[in-house]
Scaffold this motif. Sequence first.
Motif, PDB file in Angstrom:
ATOM      1  N   GLU A   1       0.836  -1.195   0.000  1.00  0.00           N
ATOM      2  CA  GLU A   1       0.000   0.000   0.000  1.00  0.00           C
ATOM      3  C   GLU A   1       0.875   1.251   0.000  1.00  0.00           C
ATOM      4  OE1 GLU A   1      -2.670  -0.202   3.296  1.00  0.00           O
ATOM      5  OE2 GLU A   1      -3.232  -2.270   2.836  1.00  0.00           O
ATOM      6  N   MET A   2       0.397   2.294  -0.689  1.00  0.00           N
ATOM      7  CA  MET A   2       1.197   3.499  -0.864  1.00  0.00           C
ATOM      8  C   MET A   2       1.573   4.163   0.453  1.00  0.00           C
ATOM      9  SD  MET A   2       2.843   5.525  -2.651  1.00  0.00           S
ATOM     10  CE  MET A   2       2.542   5.878  -4.336  1.00  0.00           C
ATOM     11  N   ASN A   3       0.625   4.285   1.391  1.00  0.00           N
ATOM     12  CA  ASN A   3       0.955   4.952   2.660  1.00  0.00           C
ATOM     13  C   ASN A   3       1.999   4.165   3.450  1.00  0.00           C
ATOM     14  OD1 ASN A   3      -0.790   2.877   3.281  1.00  0.00           O
ATOM     15  ND2 ASN A   3      -1.917   4.046   4.831  1.00  0.00           N
ATOM     16  N   ARG A   4       1.981   2.857   3.343  1.00  0.00           N
ATOM     17  CA  ARG A   4       3.007   2.046   4.009  1.00  0.00           C
ATOM     18  C   ARG A   4       4.341   2.135   3.276  1.00  0.00           C
ATOM     19  NH1 ARG A   4       0.181  -3.011   6.862  1.00  0.00           N
ATOM     20  NH2 ARG A   4      -1.726  -1.946   7.445  1.00  0.00           N
ATOM     21  N   GLN A   5       4.296   2.271   1.954  1.00  0.00           N
ATOM     22  CA  GLN A   5       5.539   2.462   1.200  1.00  0.00           C
ATOM     23  C   GLN A   5       6.203   3.780   1.579  1.00  0.00           C
ATOM     24  OE1 GLN A   5       4.568   2.155  -2.957  1.00  0.00           O
ATOM     25  NE2 GLN A   5       4.569  -0.090  -2.920  1.00  0.00           N
ATOM     26  N   VAL A   6       5.384   4.813   1.768  1.00  0.00           N
ATOM     27  CA  VAL A   6       5.922   6.108   2.181  1.00  0.00           C
ATOM     28  C   VAL A   6       6.601   5.977   3.538  1.00  0.00           C
ATOM     29  CG1 VAL A   6       5.292   8.450   2.885  1.00  0.00           C
ATOM     30  CG2 VAL A   6       4.300   7.463   0.818  1.00  0.00           C
ATOM     31  N   THR A   7       5.938   5.313   4.487  1.00  0.00           N
ATOM     32  CA  THR A   7       6.510   5.112   5.814  1.00  0.00           C
ATOM     33  C   THR A   7       7.788   4.291   5.737  1.00  0.00           C
ATOM     34  OG1 THR A   7       4.301   5.208   6.789  1.00  0.00           O
ATOM     35  CG2 THR A   7       6.044   4.244   8.130  1.00  0.00           C
ATOM     36  N   GLU A   8       7.773   3.233   4.941  1.00  0.00           N
ATOM     37  CA  GLU A   8       8.959   2.379   4.785  1.00  0.00           C
ATOM     38  C   GLU A   8      10.129   3.180   4.220  1.00  0.00           C
ATOM     39  OE1 GLU A   8      10.338  -1.555   2.227  1.00  0.00           O
ATOM     40  OE2 GLU A   8       8.210  -1.059   2.362  1.00  0.00           O
ATOM     41  N   ASN A   9       9.846   4.021   3.254  1.00  0.00           N
ATOM     42  CA  ASN A   9      10.897   4.832   2.646  1.00  0.00           C
ATOM     43  C   ASN A   9      11.417   5.875   3.626  1.00  0.00           C
ATOM     44  OD1 ASN A   9      12.602   5.290   0.543  1.00  0.00           O
ATOM     45  ND2 ASN A   9      11.188   6.589  -0.586  1.00  0.00           N
ATOM     46  N   GLN A  10      10.546   6.459   4.436  1.00  0.00           N
ATOM     47  CA  GLN A  10      10.975   7.435   5.435  1.00  0.00           C
ATOM     48  C   GLN A  10      11.896   6.794   6.469  1.00  0.00           C
ATOM     49  OE1 GLN A  10       7.194   8.903   6.795  1.00  0.00           O
ATOM     50  NE2 GLN A  10       7.211  10.620   5.352  1.00  0.00           N
ATOM     51  N   ILE A  11      11.554   5.590   6.901  1.00  0.00           N
ATOM     52  CA  ILE A  11      12.400   4.881   7.876  1.00  0.00           C
ATOM     53  C   ILE A  11      13.755   4.559   7.259  1.00  0.00           C
ATOM     54  CG2 ILE A  11      12.658   2.716   9.147  1.00  0.00           C
ATOM     55  CD1 ILE A  11       9.555   2.787   9.489  1.00  0.00           C
ATOM     56  N   ALA A  12      13.762   4.076   6.019  1.00  0.00           N
ATOM     57  CA  ALA A  12      15.011   3.739   5.342  1.00  0.00           C
ATOM     58  C   ALA A  12      15.879   4.980   5.155  1.00  0.00           C
ATOM     59  CB  ALA A  12      14.711   3.088   3.992  1.00  0.00           C
ATOM     60  N   THR A  13      15.259   6.086   4.763  1.00  0.00           N
ATOM     61  CA  THR A  13      16.006   7.319   4.547  1.00  0.00           C
ATOM     62  C   THR A  13      16.592   7.843   5.848  1.00  0.00           C
ATOM     63  OG1 THR A  13      14.576   7.866   2.687  1.00  0.00           O
ATOM     64  CG2 THR A  13      15.829   9.668   3.650  1.00  0.00           C
ATOM     65  N   LYS A  14      15.802   7.801   6.904  1.00  0.00           N
ATOM     66  CA  LYS A  14      16.294   8.272   8.198  1.00  0.00           C
ATOM     67  C   LYS A  14      17.462   7.415   8.690  1.00  0.00           C
ATOM     68  CE  LYS A  14      14.462  10.345  12.263  1.00  0.00           C
ATOM     69  NZ  LYS A  14      13.250  10.909  12.790  1.00  0.00           N
ATOM     70  N   SER A  15      17.359   6.116   8.498  1.00  0.00           N
ATOM     71  CA  SER A  15      18.447   5.216   8.893  1.00  0.00           C
ATOM     72  C   SER A  15      19.710   5.497   8.097  1.00  0.00           C
ATOM     73  CB  SER A  15      18.036   3.756   8.677  1.00  0.00           C
ATOM     74  OG  SER A  15      16.890   3.447   9.402  1.00  0.00           O
ATOM     75  N   LEU A  16      19.563   5.647   6.791  1.00  0.00           N
ATOM     76  CA  LEU A  16      20.719   5.893   5.937  1.00  0.00           C
ATOM     77  C   LEU A  16      21.351   7.250   6.238  1.00  0.00           C
ATOM     78  CD1 LEU A  16      22.353   4.592   3.704  1.00  0.00           C
ATOM     79  CD2 LEU A  16      20.899   5.740   2.065  1.00  0.00           C
ATOM     80  N   ASN A  17      20.529   8.261   6.492  1.00  0.00           N
ATOM     81  CA  ASN A  17      21.067   9.579   6.851  1.00  0.00           C
ATOM     82  C   ASN A  17      21.853   9.505   8.157  1.00  0.00           C
ATOM     83  OD1 ASN A  17      20.099  10.851   4.591  1.00  0.00           O
ATOM     84  ND2 ASN A  17      18.231  11.580   5.578  1.00  0.00           N
ATOM     85  N   ARG A  18      21.369   8.739   9.095  1.00  0.00           N
ATOM     86  CA  ARG A  18      22.083   8.586  10.366  1.00  0.00           C
ATOM     87  C   ARG A  18      23.429   7.896  10.138  1.00  0.00           C
ATOM     88  NH1 ARG A  18      19.268   6.533  15.720  1.00  0.00           N
ATOM     89  NH2 ARG A  18      19.228   8.750  16.129  1.00  0.00           N
ATOM     90  N   MET A  19      23.434   6.849   9.311  1.00  0.00           N
ATOM     91  CA  MET A  19      24.690   6.150   9.007  1.00  0.00           C
ATOM     92  C   MET A  19      25.669   7.082   8.293  1.00  0.00           C
ATOM     93  SD  MET A  19      23.690   2.278   7.902  1.00  0.00           S
ATOM     94  CE  MET A  19      22.123   2.525   7.127  1.00  0.00           C
ATOM     95  N   THR A  20      25.151   7.919   7.400  1.00  0.00           N
ATOM     96  CA  THR A  20      26.009   8.839   6.664  1.00  0.00           C
ATOM     97  C   THR A  20      26.611   9.881   7.607  1.00  0.00           C
ATOM     98  OG1 THR A  20      24.657   8.543   4.692  1.00  0.00           O
ATOM     99  CG2 THR A  20      26.081  10.459   4.730  1.00  0.00           C
ATOM    100  N   ARG A  21      25.824  10.376   8.555  1.00  0.00           N
ATOM    101  CA  ARG A  21      26.335  11.360   9.515  1.00  0.00           C
ATOM    102  C   ARG A  21      27.424  10.777  10.403  1.00  0.00           C
ATOM    103  NH1 ARG A  21      21.029  13.007   9.840  1.00  0.00           N
ATOM    104  NH2 ARG A  21      20.640  11.735  11.657  1.00  0.00           N
ATOM    105  N   LEU A  22      27.349   9.489  10.683  1.00  0.00           N
ATOM    106  CA  LEU A  22      28.369   8.867  11.523  1.00  0.00           C
ATOM    107  C   LEU A  22      29.724   8.844  10.834  1.00  0.00           C
ATOM    108  CD1 LEU A  22      26.357   5.868  13.001  1.00  0.00           C
ATOM    109  CD2 LEU A  22      27.090   7.937  14.197  1.00  0.00           C
ATOM    110  N   GLY A  23      29.730   8.866   9.527  1.00  0.00           N
ATOM    111  CA  GLY A  23      30.979   8.904   8.775  1.00  0.00           C
ATOM    112  C   GLY A  23      31.293   7.557   8.164  1.00  0.00           C
ATOM    113  N   ARG A  24      32.312   7.571   7.332  1.00  0.00           N
ATOM    114  CA  ARG A  24      32.733   6.346   6.665  1.00  0.00           C
ATOM    115  C   ARG A  24      33.958   5.758   7.364  1.00  0.00           C
ATOM    116  NH1 ARG A  24      32.426   7.625   0.258  1.00  0.00           N
ATOM    117  NH2 ARG A  24      30.317   8.425   0.256  1.00  0.00           N
ATOM    118  N   ALA A  25      34.152   4.496   7.134  1.00  0.00           N
ATOM    119  CA  ALA A  25      35.309   3.821   7.720  1.00  0.00           C
ATOM    120  C   ALA A  25      36.594   4.345   7.083  1.00  0.00           C
ATOM    121  CB  ALA A  25      35.202   2.322   7.505  1.00  0.00           C
TER     122      ALA A  25
END
Length: 103
Positions: free
Chosen positions: A73-97
């Motif tokens: 469902e579209m509303n769940r896809q939006v939520t799934e994408n928001q969670i994925a984006t937030k997780s990836l942004n957090r990983m990016t802020r932590l820096g690279r190895a």
Amino acid sequence: MTEAFGTDLEITIPPPITAVLGLSDGRDAHMEHIAEQGRMAWQAATGYNDRALVEAQIGRRKFVIGPELNAREMNRQVTENQIATKSLNRMTRLGRAVFKRAA
């Protein structure tokens, strides 16, 4: 392209080194700018660097999280994408190895 995305869209594709003038006015303007000020200045002026950063981040998302959405469902896809984006942004802020050569 304008039928799908509208008339306010500007397509920016870097011309190859072997490109010749005369195919379109927009392309000619880009080539003249590159000839006068260099490719790096052209990338900064057109925002091409920002595009490259976005594409790199999308590549990271596909590699780390996966290329597909699991929800149907579209509303769940939006939520799934928001969670994925937030997780990836957090990983990016932590820096690279940082890798160091061992002997």
